[in-house]
Design a protein around this motif. Structure first.
Motif, PDB file in Angstrom:
ATOM      1  N   MET A  54    -113.860   5.669 -58.108  1.00 60.75           N
ATOM      2  CA  MET A  54    -113.063   5.132 -57.007  1.00 60.75           C
ATOM      3  C   MET A  54    -112.135   4.053 -57.545  1.00 60.75           C
ATOM      4  N   GLY A  55    -111.055   3.812 -56.820  1.00 59.07           N
ATOM      5  CA  GLY A  55    -110.200   2.671 -57.120  1.00 59.07           C
ATOM      6  C   GLY A  55    -109.189   2.863 -58.224  1.00 59.07           C
ATOM      7  N   PHE A  56    -108.963   4.099 -58.684  1.00 55.07           N
ATOM      8  CA  PHE A  56    -107.994   4.331 -59.745  1.00 55.07           C
ATOM      9  C   PHE A  56    -106.570   4.333 -59.187  1.00 55.07           C
ATOM     10  N   PRO A  57    -105.602   3.825 -59.950  1.00 54.67           N
ATOM     11  CA  PRO A  57    -104.218   3.806 -59.468  1.00 54.67           C
ATOM     12  C   PRO A  57    -103.603   5.200 -59.461  1.00 54.67           C
ATOM     13  N   ASP A  58    -102.526   5.340 -58.715  1.00 59.79           N
ATOM     14  CA  ASP A  58    -101.851   6.638 -58.599  1.00 59.79           C
ATOM     15  C   ASP A  58    -101.445   7.206 -59.952  1.00 59.79           C
ATOM     16  N   LYS A  59    -101.085   6.328 -60.892  1.00 62.05           N
ATOM     17  CA  LYS A  59    -100.623   6.803 -62.193  1.00 62.05           C
ATOM     18  C   LYS A  59    -101.700   7.561 -62.960  1.00 62.05           C
ATOM     19  N   GLN A  60    -102.972   7.366 -62.580  1.00 60.99           N
ATOM     20  CA  GLN A  60    -104.060   8.084 -63.246  1.00 60.99           C
ATOM     21  C   GLN A  60    -104.135   9.547 -62.824  1.00 60.99           C
ATOM     22  N   ALA A  61    -103.440   9.895 -61.748  1.00 66.67           N
ATOM     23  CA  ALA A  61    -103.506  11.277 -61.254  1.00 66.67           C
ATOM     24  C   ALA A  61    -103.063  12.274 -62.322  1.00 66.67           C
ATOM     25  N   ALA A  62    -102.054  11.918 -63.100  1.00 68.66           N
ATOM     26  CA  ALA A  62    -101.560  12.827 -64.142  1.00 68.66           C
ATOM     27  C   ALA A  62    -102.635  13.080 -65.193  1.00 68.66           C
ATOM     28  N   LEU A  63    -103.361  12.034 -65.569  1.00 68.79           N
ATOM     29  CA  LEU A  63    -104.446  12.190 -66.542  1.00 68.79           C
ATOM     30  C   LEU A  63    -105.535  13.101 -65.996  1.00 68.79           C
TER      31      LEU A  63
ATOM     32  N   PHE B   8    -115.306  18.250 -61.107  1.00 69.41           N
ATOM     33  CA  PHE B   8    -114.494  17.103 -61.504  1.00 69.41           C
ATOM     34  C   PHE B   8    -113.269  16.882 -60.618  1.00 69.41           C
ATOM     35  N   GLY B   9    -112.446  17.904 -60.470  1.00 64.55           N
ATOM     36  CA  GLY B   9    -111.166  17.759 -59.799  1.00 64.55           C
ATOM     37  C   GLY B   9    -111.205  17.176 -58.402  1.00 64.55           C
ATOM     38  N   PRO B  10    -112.097  17.659 -57.514  1.00 63.02           N
ATOM     39  CA  PRO B  10    -112.097  17.161 -56.133  1.00 63.02           C
ATOM     40  C   PRO B  10    -112.391  15.680 -55.980  1.00 63.02           C
ATOM     41  N   LEU B  11    -112.915  15.052 -57.021  1.00 62.34           N
ATOM     42  CA  LEU B  11    -113.155  13.607 -56.954  1.00 62.34           C
ATOM     43  C   LEU B  11    -111.851  12.820 -56.892  1.00 62.34           C
TER      44      LEU B  11
ATOM     45  N   LEU C  84    -108.383  14.641 -56.896  1.00 65.31           N
ATOM     46  CA  LEU C  84    -107.194  15.426 -56.588  1.00 65.31           C
ATOM     47  C   LEU C  84    -107.404  16.244 -55.322  1.00 65.31           C
ATOM     48  N   GLY C  85    -106.320  16.496 -54.592  1.00 63.14           N
ATOM     49  CA  GLY C  85    -106.373  17.362 -53.434  1.00 63.14           C
ATOM     50  C   GLY C  85    -106.737  16.641 -52.154  1.00 63.14           C
ATOM     51  N   ALA C  86    -106.727  17.408 -51.087  1.00 64.09           N
ATOM     52  CA  ALA C  86    -107.038  16.848 -49.771  1.00 64.09           C
ATOM     53  C   ALA C  86    -108.465  16.324 -49.746  1.00 64.09           C
ATOM     54  N   GLY C  87    -108.641  15.146 -49.193  1.00 58.50           N
ATOM     55  CA  GLY C  87    -109.975  14.577 -49.064  1.00 58.50           C
ATOM     56  C   GLY C  87    -110.455  13.771 -50.247  1.00 58.50           C
ATOM     57  N   GLN C  88    -109.649  13.675 -51.301  1.00 56.34           N
ATOM     58  CA  GLN C  88    -110.082  12.874 -52.454  1.00 56.34           C
ATOM     59  C   GLN C  88    -110.117  11.396 -52.083  1.00 56.34           C
ATOM     60  N   VAL C  89    -111.042  10.645 -52.668  1.00 55.66           N
ATOM     61  CA  VAL C  89    -111.138   9.211 -52.408  1.00 55.66           C
ATOM     62  C   VAL C  89    -111.219   8.426 -53.709  1.00 55.66           C
ATOM     63  N   GLY C  90    -110.749   9.032 -54.796  1.00 54.57           N
ATOM     64  CA  GLY C  90    -110.843   8.374 -56.092  1.00 54.57           C
ATOM     65  C   GLY C  90    -109.594   7.650 -56.525  1.00 54.57           C
ATOM     66  N   ILE C  91    -108.447   8.007 -55.942  1.00 52.60           N
ATOM     67  CA  ILE C  91    -107.163   7.514 -56.443  1.00 52.60           C
ATOM     68  C   ILE C  91    -106.299   6.952 -55.311  1.00 52.60           C
ATOM     69  N   GLY C  92    -105.562   5.887 -55.636  1.00 49.28           N
ATOM     70  CA  GLY C  92    -104.482   5.393 -54.790  1.00 49.28           C
ATOM     71  C   GLY C  92    -104.903   4.914 -53.418  1.00 49.28           C
ATOM     72  N   LYS C  93    -103.992   5.076 -52.467  1.00 52.25           N
ATOM     73  CA  LYS C  93    -104.194   4.556 -51.117  1.00 52.25           C
ATOM     74  C   LYS C  93    -105.369   5.217 -50.433  1.00 52.25           C
ATOM     75  N   ALA C  94    -105.597   6.489 -50.727  1.00 49.80           N
ATOM     76  CA  ALA C  94    -106.743   7.177 -50.130  1.00 49.80           C
ATOM     77  C   ALA C  94    -108.048   6.507 -50.530  1.00 49.80           C
TER      78      ALA C  94
ATOM     79  N   TYR D 223    -119.319  23.101 -55.172  1.00 52.45           N
ATOM     80  CA  TYR D 223    -119.408  21.858 -55.956  1.00 52.45           C
ATOM     81  C   TYR D 223    -118.378  20.825 -55.524  1.00 52.45           C
ATOM     82  N   ALA D 224    -118.033  20.831 -54.248  1.00 49.88           N
ATOM     83  CA  ALA D 224    -117.183  19.780 -53.687  1.00 49.88           C
ATOM     84  C   ALA D 224    -118.028  18.532 -53.460  1.00 49.88           C
ATOM     85  N   PRO D 225    -117.407  17.350 -53.391  1.00 50.13           N
ATOM     86  CA  PRO D 225    -118.196  16.152 -53.107  1.00 50.13           C
ATOM     87  C   PRO D 225    -119.077  16.279 -51.878  1.00 50.13           C
ATOM     88  N   ALA D 226    -118.578  16.968 -50.846  1.00 50.91           N
ATOM     89  CA  ALA D 226    -119.373  17.122 -49.625  1.00 50.91           C
ATOM     90  C   ALA D 226    -120.663  17.889 -49.882  1.00 50.91           C
TER      91      ALA D 226
END
Length: 296
Positions: free
Chosen positions: A154-163, A216-219, A221-231, A99-102
């Motif tokens: 997509m496009g969430f700021p880094d501070k959302q990572a904790a949530l 939910f999480g891989p969207l 968090l973790g390597a390859g995520q594209v939902g938060i921050g600079k990534a 159930y990864a995005p890929a």
């Protein structure tokens, strides 16, 4: 196209070993199952209408019924395909660990290649579906002509990572059938009808536990995520096709307006709505999305 009847089987919820698989006959107009290709899932989808190719992708723990307020409009103007993603709705439940995005992207890629060879689609995705649509556009621009992201992941700021990390922890360690609806409550608006909230919660309670926990999480968090921050920013900047992103956060909208390279792209900030913008403000979304599509 002629209506056909298909014999479908209800999902055997993996969380309940004693559940009985019940056969049911479902009438659609028409309904299809995409054949399994390698590790891809067998997807339930419907197709109706003529014109530009449109495909709608729902979000986490949802199904294609989320688009009930859009389908009459879309199907009257375009050839519209509405899909249930793997583990959701009437589509195949894959084992844990798939159930990864890929995985979700591979299913939609296979669906298009198998049933619509040589054709492109405008993908309209909500929440997780918005990210899946954008990921497929990045991977296979030969299959995707444009993306509409309705409060896409997509496009969430880094501070959302904790949530999001807390949400993942709660889903893993608690009862997802309780923590999932509690998470939804953070993303509703005062104008969201109570009936929608109850529907979303009850539907989540019919999704297998491992699907809820692993999708939910891989969207975010973790390597390859594209939902938060600079990534997320770098990923969005890499997209070459037109993107229309609708979101509920003014800061996010302001940032993302500069991220999409195609001159036909746009980002709009929406108010008086919850996360399901296409339900809370269905008529407005229908007008905005079809106007943008027609101008492509």
């Amino acid at each position: 196209m002629k209506e056909e009847k298909f014999s479908l089987s209800r999902r055997n919820l993996l969380a309940f070993a004693s559940a009985t698989v019940i056969s049911a006959t479902v009438k659609a107009s028409p309904a299809h199952f995409a054949p399994k290709v390698s590790s891809t899932a067998k997807l339930f989808y419907t197709e109706k209408g003529e014109g530009k190719n449109i495909m709608v992708l729902h979000g986490w723990t949802c199904d294609s019924h989320d688009w009930s307020w859009q389908l009459p409009e879309l199907e009257s103007k375009y050839r519209t395909v509405a899909v249930d993603l793997r583990g959701h709705g009437r589509s195949q439940v894959m084992p844990s660990g798939h159930y990864a995005p890929a995985d979700y992207v591979a299913d939609i890629e296979a669906l298009i290649l198998t049933h619509y060879p040589g054709q492109k689609f405008i993908l309209i995705g909500h929440s997780m579906g918005g990210q899946i649509a954008a990921r497929l556009a990045a991977k296979r621009p030969d299959l995707v002509s444009a993306v509409v992201s309705i409060d896409g992941s997509m496009g969430f700021p880094d501070k959302q990572a904790a949530l999001f990390q807390k949400a993942v922890d709660d889903l893993q360690n608690g009862d997802p059938y309780l923590t999932g609806p509690a998470l939804f409550e953070l993303f509703y608006d005062k104008n969201t009808p109570p009936a929608f909230k109850r529907w979303h919660a009850r539907r989540l309670q019919g999704v297998p536990l491992h699907v809820i926990r692993e999708s939910f999480g891989p969207l975010f968090l973790g390597a390859g995520q594209v939902g938060i921050g600079k990534a997320s920013e770098n990923f969005c900047r890499s997209l070459k096709i037109p993107v229309y992103h609708l979101c509920r956060d003014a800061t996010q909208a302001g940032n993302m307006r500069t991220w999409f390279a195609n001159p036909k792209s746009k980002t709009d900030y929406w108010t008086q709505t919850g996360h399901w913008i296409m339900q809370d403000r269905s008529e407005d979304v229908n007008k905005a999305v079809t106007a943008w599509i027609d101008e492509l």
